[in-house]
Design an enzyme around this catalytic site. Structure first.
Site, PDB file in Angstrom:
ATOM      1  N   ASP A 172       0.591  -0.873   0.045  1.00 56.59           N
ATOM      2  CA  ASP A 172       0.665   0.178  -0.190  1.00 56.59           C
ATOM      3  C   ASP A 172       0.905   1.366   0.183  1.00 56.59           C
ATOM      4  O   ASP A 172       0.902   1.961   1.034  1.00 56.59           O
ATOM      5  CB  ASP A 172      -0.724   0.257   0.919  1.00 56.59           C
ATOM      6  CG  ASP A 172      -1.873  -1.785   1.034  1.00 56.59           C
ATOM      7  OD1 ASP A 172      -3.327  -0.415   1.104  1.00 56.59           O
ATOM      8  OD2 ASP A 172      -1.424  -2.285   1.021  1.00 56.59           O
ATOM      9  N   ASN A 237      -6.637  -4.061  -4.389  1.00 53.06           N
ATOM     10  CA  ASN A 237      -7.841  -3.666  -4.884  1.00 53.06           C
ATOM     11  C   ASN A 237      -7.449  -2.404  -5.137  1.00 53.06           C
ATOM     12  O   ASN A 237      -8.604  -1.539  -6.422  1.00 53.06           O
ATOM     13  CB  ASN A 237      -9.036  -3.223  -3.874  1.00 53.06           C
ATOM     14  CG  ASN A 237      -8.493  -2.253  -2.291  1.00 53.06           C
ATOM     15  OD1 ASN A 237      -7.426  -2.366  -2.349  1.00 53.06           O
ATOM     16  ND2 ASN A 237      -8.671  -1.014  -2.226  1.00 53.06           N
ATOM     17  N   HIS A 332     -11.541  -2.650   7.077  1.00 51.62           N
ATOM     18  CA  HIS A 332     -11.641  -3.691   6.576  1.00 51.62           C
ATOM     19  C   HIS A 332     -11.820  -5.543   7.366  1.00 51.62           C
ATOM     20  O   HIS A 332     -10.964  -6.194   7.087  1.00 51.62           O
ATOM     21  CB  HIS A 332     -10.106  -4.003   5.215  1.00 51.62           C
ATOM     22  CG  HIS A 332     -10.488  -3.353   4.357  1.00 51.62           C
ATOM     23  ND1 HIS A 332     -11.221  -2.786   3.860  1.00 51.62           N
ATOM     24  CD2 HIS A 332      -8.931  -2.219   4.805  1.00 51.62           C
ATOM     25  CE1 HIS A 332     -10.563  -1.368   3.545  1.00 51.62           C
ATOM     26  NE2 HIS A 332      -9.743  -1.448   3.145  1.00 51.62           N
ATOM     27  N   VAL A 360      -4.797  -3.091   4.542  1.00 52.49           N
ATOM     28  CA  VAL A 360      -4.676  -2.332   6.215  1.00 52.49           C
ATOM     29  C   VAL A 360      -3.756  -1.911   6.261  1.00 52.49           C
ATOM     30  O   VAL A 360      -3.047  -1.990   6.425  1.00 52.49           O
ATOM     31  CB  VAL A 360      -5.251  -3.450   7.202  1.00 52.49           C
ATOM     32  CG1 VAL A 360      -5.745  -2.737   8.302  1.00 52.49           C
ATOM     33  CG2 VAL A 360      -6.529  -4.923   7.705  1.00 52.49           C
TER      34      VAL A 360
END
Length: 488
Positions: A172, A237, A332, A360
């Site tokens: 992320d 995602n 999440h 997360v």
């Protein structure tokens, strides 16, 4: 002649053996879980402006940019080198050799481009460079004339059970000032390759033409590492980019054009799930956003891939995915439950050592636990201690513009060992077939702070029968040569 120092070293080696093969490890001890009291002061959680030097264009007409490499085969003797030329195709050739600026070999690649709404990408070049020697530094050049650029990379050691290797783990990431801090800290770590657990650029937070622009800026941003050592990619995602209001309905379109994986080498039918072997590790990459239940291509492939794992050659078995299976953050929470019910029993059966996830935006590490006893009608409906289970680690804390996930569920569940809402990255330093050192490093006001660390014992070689056999063999070798590397 055996000196006093030799005796001391032999004693230390034997002590390490005793520690390595003892009945307890740091991870298996069921101490009370800890929620860090550290409060992260906010750096700007916004994307770095496009005119910042971290996104600077390389000099020269049509100069290659966004250079990155990944492993190109199953066993680490190939790389896929990718780059973009913005104005015209140019050459897709890679010139390479073992001496700087002396390129004795060349490989020919291909190029392509794509459109996304009204954005048209540059020319994306991808070239497979194979038949490389293990544990060798290669220098390579791409581009034409005065705009050509030079880089280098190190191939991994030959596959073997006691081959040491150091991985970085990042997830992320995005392209904020926090992202830059993470990247700069990782560059100080001595890591040799990155296991990336999804959500690269966060370009999907933009609209229309700017989606493509922010993919380009992220590619230039990551180049400082990605051109020199391989990143093993997995999709999150934010790579889906399903945007019907823009007429874009093909999932993973930008990601699949830009970031190739060696999926065919592991007999996968999709670049989104695949496996590689590197040094002493077998790494399996799963796709949280592709069908994974029984009879699907990913399910069938994973069943076969687990059977291919040879723990005699690659004792460390690591799984990457984007959505965590175990997570005690409000963000999440339980999103990974469906994949857990399908695959967790396999993780136990095949003695997976560690499962890394992102998604997360915080850090969390679990104990060795499982929830495979519960089957709706019987069994405890909660995770229980399980020495055969992997350690689950969430590292979705790279630094993206969505900010931190700061709300943990209370009380802290029994399965959660340590958790903190901060930015950072992890390293996994494999010492030999029996143990590895893990660190999570917090980004604290621009400083790298080692916050969570432990020694992890290998699941396969930690079993009693193999432990006794291995100890006997190692003691013989120590007394004979005292030359084995025990990671001291």
């Amino acid at each position: 002649m055996i000196t006093l120092n030799d005796r001391k070293m032999e004693f230390l080696l034997l002590l390490v053996l005793i520690l390595c093969y003892g009945s307890l490890s740091f991870v298996e001890c069921r101490a009370a879980g800890l929620t860090s009291s550290f409060v992260r002061s906010e750096w700007p959680s916004v994307d770095i402006p496009l005119d910042n030097e971290v996104f600077a264009l390389p000099k020269g007409h049509n100069a290659p940019q966004q250079v990155h490499i990944t492993q190109g085969d199953y066993d680490g003797k190939a790389v896929i080198i990718s780059w973009v030329t913005p104005d015209e195709p140019g050459t897709s050739q890679v010139r390479y050799g073992t001496s700087e600026k002396k390129y004795n070999f060349s490989a020919e690649g291909k190029f392509k481009n794509y459109t996304f709404y009204n954005y048209t990408s540059g020319y994306i070049h991808q070239c497979l460079v194979d038949n490389l020697e293990y544990d060798t530094t290669y220098y390579y050049e791409i581009g034409d004339g005065h705009s050509a650029r030079q880089f280098w990379f190190q191939t991994p050691p030959k596959i073997g059970p006691d081959v040491p290797y150091k991985f970085g783990i990042i997830g992320d990431l995005g392209q904020t000032y926090n992202s830059l801090s993470t990247v700069e800290h990782y560059m100080q770590s001595g890591g040799q390759a990155i296991l990336f657990v999804g959500d690269l650029s966060y370009a999907d937070r933009y609209e229309y033409h700017d989606v493509g622009v922010r993919w380009d800026s992220w590619g230039r941003f990551a180049e400082r590492i990605a051109a020199y050592q391989p990143w093993m990619w997995s999709a999150g995602n934010h790579e889906i980019e399903y945007m019907p209001y823009m007429g874009e309905i093909t999932p993973f379109k930008s990601y699949l054009h830009r970031y190739p994986t060696p999926y065919l080498a592991s007999d996968s039918s999709s670049p989104l799930w695949y496996a590689v072997r590197r040094a002493s590790a077998h790494i399996i990459v799963l796709s949280s956003y592709s069908p994974f239940v029984k009879y699907t291509p990913q399910y069938k492939w994973l069943a076969k891939e687990f059977e291919r794992v040879d723990r005699e050659k690659t004792p460390w078995l690591i799984v990457l995915m984007h959505v965590p299976i175990y997570n005690s953050n409000e963000a999440h929470f339980m999103e990974g439950e469906s994949m857990r019910t399908v695959y967790e029993s396999w993780f136990i059966k095949y003695k997976v050592d560690m499962v890394f996830a992102g998604h997360v935006h915080a850090y969390e590490r679990s104990y060795r636990i499982s929830n495979i006893l519960y089957n709706v009608s019987e069994g405890p409906p909660y995770p229980v201690p399980d020495k055969a289970a992997p350690v689950y680690i969430t590292v979705g804390d790279g630094g993206n513009q969505e900010g931190l996930a700061s709300r943990f569920r209370e009380p802290q569940p029994d399965y959660s060992a340590f958790r903190e809402s901060s930015y950072g990255h992890s390293t996994l330093e494999i010492k030999n077939r029996t143990h590895a050192l893990y660190h999570w490093n917090r980004n604290d006001e621009g400083k790298k702070v080692e916050t969570d660390s432990f020694m992890i014992h290998n699941q396969y070689w930690g079993s009693n029968g193999r432990r006794r056999k291995l100890k006997k063999n190692y003691l013989y070798k120590v007394s004979k040569s005292r030359q084995l590397n025990y990671g001291l």
